[in-house]
Structure formats: structure tokens, C-alpha cells
Write a protein that holds these residues in place. Structure first.
Motif, short mmCIF file in Angstrom:
data_model
loop_
_atom_site.label_atom_id
_atom_site.label_comp_id
_atom_site.label_asym_id
_atom_site.label_seq_id
_atom_site.Cartn_x
_atom_site.Cartn_y
_atom_site.Cartn_z
N TRP A 1 -5.73 4.10 -7.73
CA TRP A 1 -6.83 4.69 -6.98
C TRP A 1 -6.71 4.41 -5.49
O TRP A 1 -6.46 3.28 -5.07
N LEU A 2 -6.90 5.47 -4.69
CA LEU A 2 -7.09 5.34 -3.25
C LEU A 2 -8.60 5.41 -3.01
O LEU A 2 -9.25 6.38 -3.39
N PHE B 1 0.84 -1.20 0.00
CA PHE B 1 0.00 0.00 0.00
C PHE B 1 0.87 1.25 0.00
O PHE B 1 0.66 2.19 -0.79
N LEU C 1 1.46 4.08 -3.31
CA LEU C 1 0.94 5.44 -3.31
C LEU C 1 1.97 6.52 -2.97
O LEU C 1 1.73 7.70 -3.20
N TRP D 1 -6.34 0.32 -2.04
CA TRP D 1 -5.61 0.76 -3.25
C TRP D 1 -5.87 -0.25 -4.36
O TRP D 1 -5.91 -1.46 -4.13
N THR D 2 -6.06 0.26 -5.56
CA THR D 2 -6.17 -0.60 -6.73
C THR D 2 -5.67 0.15 -7.95
O THR D 2 -5.79 1.39 -8.01
N ASP D 3 -5.11 -0.58 -8.89
CA ASP D 3 -4.73 0.04 -10.16
C ASP D 3 -5.76 -0.26 -11.24
O ASP D 3 -5.58 0.11 -12.40
#
Length: 267
Positions: free
Chosen positions: A68-69, A41, A45, A115-117
Motif C-alpha cells: 500500500w502507498l 520505499f 513500489l 509504504w506498508t505491506d
């Protein structure tokens, strides 16, 4: 619990304050709120620049140059913009920016900082229904067509409609003249149209007043949507503002409902 109005207010303020800022450090004090290991994480970021902030239902979407957060306050909490000199005592995550400001996230009971891309692979937000405030009467009629469940349960199911919880639902149903236990297949088009208007009116009122008085915005200010703004919600034993009938509290599944038995008959 913050609902669509409170989250919308926070997201708009975050968009104004955070877009263009770069995260230089992340402090995680509650790793169980994450969806990936703490180290992953932080690495993902740190160094990310914030591009945009938006809201959908009870989730805040922070778009960065590194994915994305995704933030959800769950049963309640705060998201505050402060500095290291003014950090609140209760905090679960801290995001430091290059300009010396910090975004502090606190959860009261549970919440999520994910978090994800790839948003399509984030199961919790991918299954959200349309934003409640965006629904037209036609949208709502199509969504309710052929259904037989109870209208309150449907509107509070985040996979069906995103953003409505047990605070705003009370006055939404009152404005529409609907008992929370009414089954969907008994509603006329006229009643569904009234419900669509009630959703927009109730949620927009909350937004215009800066959210609930029981929640705080990005700057630590409480909203102005307080008990005096409620029509029947949480006003058991008081007179209905329309007809004077005493407001009743009833059980509606696992939650409570507040109704005027005259204005909201169970037909």
C-alpha cells in the motif's frame, strides 16, 4: 487543509485514472515524508501495479500489487496527474508510469507518503476512526454514549471520527444548532440525529462541488466550494442566514469557531 471532501474527490479521480497502471520509477525529493528509508520505499513500489484507490478521512489508500502507498497532504498540498513535460515546479515525490504519465505529490508544510505491506501495522491509519460520511445517527449515538467532552473536539479528533477539520466543522455545528463548546452529555437523541444529518449534508455538499476552492483536484482544477457556500464559517460580523443575528468568532481550544449566538446557544 484538505478534509474529507477534497480527499474523496482526489481518491475517486485517482481510482479512475491510475488503476491498472504500473510504476516504473520514483523520484523522492523530500525523504522526511517517508516512513521507511528512501531506497526501501523505491524498491518496494517500483514495478507495482495499482489495483485500487480509496479514501478514509484525510488519507488516500493506494492498493498495489506490492503493498500500500498511503498519502496524506497534512496542512495542504497537491496531488496531480501530469507528464514529465508538464511537471510543476514545486514537487516532493514523482511516480512515473509506463504510459508516460506521472503522479506528482507536493506538500506545503508537512505530509506523508508511506509504504506498508500490512495495513494493520501502519499506526497512523490503523488508529483512524470511522469515515465521517459513513456515520449513521445510530452509529453516532453509540459513539457519544457516556462521553462528557466538547462536541467540536470530539468530531475533529481523527481517532474518533475521520475526515472533519476546522473548515467543515463550522457549518456542521450550525446546521445541527449546536454550540462548539457544548458538552456531549448534554445532547439529546434528537440533537445527535440532527448532527448526523448535518455531517452528511455538509460533507456531501463539498464533494458534489468538487471540494474546496482553496484546493486543487488531480487535474489542477480548483473546487467550487467557496466562501459563498459557507453558512457561518469564517463569516464573522455578517448576518446569520437563518435569523440575521451577527455571526461571532470565538476561541474553541486551539482553534477558532464561528457561530450564530441565537441559533447555537451554549445551553
Amino acid at each position: 487543509m484538505p478534509e474529507l471532501p477534497e480527499i474523496t474527490v482526489l481518491a475517486r479521480q485517482m481510482k479512475t485514472e491510475l488503476v491498472g497502471k504500473t510504476i516504473i520509477a520514483i523520484e523522492v525529493l523530500q525523504p522526511k515524508s517517508l516512513n521507511v528509508p528512501e531506497e526501501e520505499f523505491i524498491i518496494a513500489l517500483t514495478g507495482a501495479e495499482i489495483r485500487d484507490v480509496s479514501a478514509r478521512g484525510k488519507w488516500i489508500f493506494v492498493e498495489t500489487t506490492r503493498g500500500w502507498l498511503l498519502l496524506c497532504l497534512g496542512m495542504g498540498g497537491e496531488i496531480l496527474l501530469v507528464t514529465r513535460d508538464t511537471l510543476p515546479e514545486k514537487r516532493r515525490l514523482v511516480f512515473d508510469f509506463t504510459d508516460g504519465t506521472c503522479l506528482v505529490v507536493n506538500f506545503w508544510w508537512f505530509g506523508y507518503a508511506h509504504w506498508t505491506d500490512d495495513l494493520t501495522r501502519h499506526k497512523m491509519t490503523a488508529k483512524l476512526g470511522p469515515n465521517a460520511l459513513d456515520l449513521s445517527a445510530g452509529d453516532l449515538r453509540r459513539m457519544l454514549s457516556g462521553r462528557r467532552g466538547r462536541i467540536k473536539s470530539f468530531l475533529m479528533d481523527q481517532s474518533k471520527v475521520a475526515g472533519i477539520g476546522n473548515v467543515y466543522i463550522q457549518d456542521i455545528l450550525f446546521r445541527a444548532g449546536l454550540h462548539p463548546l457544548r458538552t456531549i452529555n448534554t445532547l439529546s437523541d434528537v440533537q445527535i440525529d440532527a448532527l448526523a444529518r448535518a455531517i452528511r449534508e455538509s460533507l456531501q455538499t463539498g464533494i458534489d462541488l468538487g471540494g474546496s476552492a482553496w484546493e486543487m483536484d488531480l487535474y489542477g482544477r480548483k473546487g467550487r466550494y467557496d466562501e459563498s457556500c459557507l453558512l457561518v464559517g469564517y463569516r464573522e460580523g455578517r448576518p446569520c442566514p437563518e435569523c440575521g443575528t451577527i455571526i461571532e468568532k470565538i476561541k474553541t481550544g486551539s482553534t477558532s469557531g464561528f457561530i450564530c449566538p441565537r441559533c447555537q446557544p451554549l445551553e
